[in-house]
Every structure is written in C-alpha cells, then in structure tokens.
Design an enzyme around this catalytic site. Structure first.
Site, PDB file in Angstrom:
ATOM      1  N   GLN A 197      58.681  -1.524 -20.061  1.00  0.00           N
ATOM      2  CA  GLN A 197      60.031  -2.450 -20.371  1.00  0.00           C
ATOM      3  C   GLN A 197      60.872  -1.672 -20.323  1.00  0.00           C
ATOM      4  OE1 GLN A 197      61.314  -5.863 -19.946  1.00  0.00           O
ATOM      5  NE2 GLN A 197      58.861  -6.394 -19.255  1.00  0.00           N
ATOM      6  N   SER A 198      60.841  -0.244 -20.157  1.00  0.00           N
ATOM      7  CA  SER A 198      61.852   1.148 -20.157  1.00  0.00           C
ATOM      8  C   SER A 198      63.804  -0.044 -20.242  1.00  0.00           C
ATOM      9  CB  SER A 198      61.423   2.196 -19.821  1.00  0.00           C
ATOM     10  OG  SER A 198      62.330   3.300 -20.094  1.00  0.00           O
ATOM     11  N   ASN A 199      64.104   0.260 -21.291  1.00  0.00           N
ATOM     12  CA  ASN A 199      65.724  -0.024 -20.878  1.00  0.00           C
ATOM     13  C   ASN A 199      66.131   1.443 -20.381  1.00  0.00           C
ATOM     14  OD1 ASN A 199      65.910  -1.741 -23.236  1.00  0.00           O
ATOM     15  ND2 ASN A 199      65.311  -0.524 -25.013  1.00  0.00           N
TER      16      ASN A 199
END
Length: 321
Positions: free
Chosen positions: A65-67
């Site tokens: 879920q890396s921004n």
C-alpha cells in the site's frame, strides 16, 4: 506536477481541546488527487533527473500500500513512460487503495516476499534493472520514498513555501511536526530551514525502526543532498529531533489509541489522516503535548499532512464502532 502551494489551516477545535499550543496543519495531502501526498514534491526532482538521463522506466519500491509507489506510477503515466514497482507482498492482498491505483495506471508489479524485501532489496533492484535493460529499457532507480539527495530538494522548496505563507498568515511556526518513514521529507525541511536561517525546530515521529536509525539515515541523505550544492552546509546530529515511542505494534500496524486519534481528528476538524503515517504522527504530537516535555502553550506548531488517504481503505474494519 504537484499542486503548490498547499494551504495551511488552523486546527481550532483540536487546539482548544488539548489546551496546549496552537496547532496548524499544512495540507500536503492536497498536492493532487492521484499523486496526493508528500512524495510528489520529492519525485519532481527525481523525475527531472530521470528525464535528463533519458530514462524510459521508473523503478521504485515499497509496501503493498505504498503511497510513494502509487505516486511514482501515476507520475510515470503522466510523463508517458513506464513504471516498475517492487512491492512487498504475497500475492494474496486485496486489490484496493494504493495497490489498485498502481494496477489501474498500468505499472509493472514485481511482488517479493516480505522477508526478501527486508533482507535483499538491493539485490532485487539490481536484478530488476538487469531484466529491464535486457528488454531494451533505460531504467531510472528511485529509492524508498524518493528519500535521497536529489529528492531532498522537494522539501527545501516546501520550506520556502512555508516561509512565505507565514508572512501571508501573520504567524511564525517555531516547531514543525512530521511523520518519518524514510527520512527524505524531514531532511529537506531541516536543510531548507538551515539554508534560509529560519531556525525551526523540526520533530519527526518515526513510524518504523527507532530514533537512532532515522538520525543516521537523515544524516546520510543530507550528505547526498549537499553533493548537489555549490556551498557546504553543516548540520549536526543534535539538530535532528526524532520523538520515538509512537510506532505502535510495528510499521503498518496500529494500536486502538492510534485509530481513535484518526477518528478524533476527522470528527473534530473534518481532516482525514491515515493509520500508517499521519495518524501515528498526530497521535504522537497529542501525547507529547499532554506530557509537556517538548511542546508548550506558547508554541505555534505546524503539522505536515503528508497524505496517505488511499491507504486508509484497507484498514476500514479497524474503524467499526
């Protein structure tokens, strides 16, 4: 690419509730929609360097879920080039939040086990570069969070922006608070403050690892950044302030008190934080105000909202009443 300047708002009700310093928030979650968050400020400089080098694919890494990975993938699409994301995952993750946006904009996804991601990320970068070059690409590698020398200048510029907004608003922030996940945003703010002679006290709330880890990492990033500059800048370790103790159960994991802080700010101020970065940092700020060790009633505190709302959705079940 980033929508700048991002606004600064006063959190009146939260400030009144805490009966402590005046708290303001800089809305770097509003740097864009698809590119929302702090990462795009750093990426702007990385992307310029990539294009100067003739790169046609951006390679970076992060959690599922890396921004940062999502912002990189979207930025690549806007530039008309490819992206390859090395993500820590098992392949069983739900296609939602940032991960869904990655797929939607056409990023090449390379999933690696969490264990290999932790222990062999440099080797994975090297093999990914070799694979892409064999396919005829010219890759440009961006480290976690775009937290390196060139990326640092995104938040040097942000500090210039803050300084101008102080004049416009008629307020001077003596303390700045930010979540620290890879160190580059903190490094840029500190370097910007130093270059402009602003003497801001910048406090990082680490969301992983510990204070020593990030003090060392921020020092490394600053050394890399100075290599791009004509003038030397001396920043001592004593000027790096990491307030440890608010990681909770671990990176990407939360205790119930942190979840309640996200709810509290949303209901008091209509500002949505995320559980991984800004929620933990805000919880740390509130706890430190109660403890009275760092923040006093006379302070003017600026909290940097670094985005992350796409990463909120996978945590929805934690917010059930």
């Amino acid at each position: 690419m980033a929508h700048q300047p991002t606004p600064i708002e006063k959190l009146d009700r939260l400030s009144d509730l805490l009966d402590g310093p005046e708290i303001y928030i800089k809305r770097d979650d509003l740097t864009g929609s698809e590119i929302s968050g702090n990462k795009i400020r750093k990426l702007e400089f990385s992307l310029a360097e990539a294009l100067d080098q003739g790169a046609d694919v951006l390679v970076t890494c992060g959690g599922i879920q890396s921004n940062h990975a999502r912002a990189t993938a979207v930025a690549a699409a806007k530039l008309g080039i490819s992206s390859c994301l090395i993500l820590s995952g098992t392949g069983r993750e739900q296609l939602t939040g940032n991960y869904f946006i990655d797929v939607l904009v056409g990023a090449k996804i390379k999933l690696v086990t969490p264990e290999r991601y932790r222990n062999e990320i440099d080797a994975v970068f090297a093999e990914t570069r070799a694979e892409l070059e064999e396919q005829g690409y010219k890759p440009y590698l961006i480290p976690l969070g775009a937290s390196n020398g060139i990326g640092t200048f995104g938040y040097v510029n942000a500090m210039k922006e803050i300084s101008q907004q102080e004049k416009d608003l008629g307020v001077s922030f003596n303390k700045i608070v930010i979540a620290v996940g890879s160190g580059g945003t903190y490094a840029g703010l500190l370097l910007g403050s130093k270059l402009m002679g602003l003497e801001k006290e910048i406090y990082g709330m680490n969301v992983a690892h510990n204070a020593d880890y990030f003090t060392n990492r921020i020092e490394e990033i600053l050394i890399e950044a100075v290599d791009y500059m004509e003038d030397n800048v001396n920043i001592s370790r004593d000027e790096i302030h990491i307030l440890d103790g608010y990681v909770g159960p671990g990176y990407g994991l939360n205790n119930q008190e942190q979840i309640e802080t996200v709810k509290k700010v949303a209901r008091l101020e209509g500002v949505v934080l995320d559980p991984v970065y800004t929620g933990k940092a805000m919880h740390g700020l509130i706890e430190e105000i109660y403890k009275g060790r760092v923040f006093s009633k006379e302070d003017k505190v600026l909290f940097i909202h670094t985005g992350g709302q796409y990463g909120l959705f996978p945590f929805a079940d934690r917010f059930e009443e």
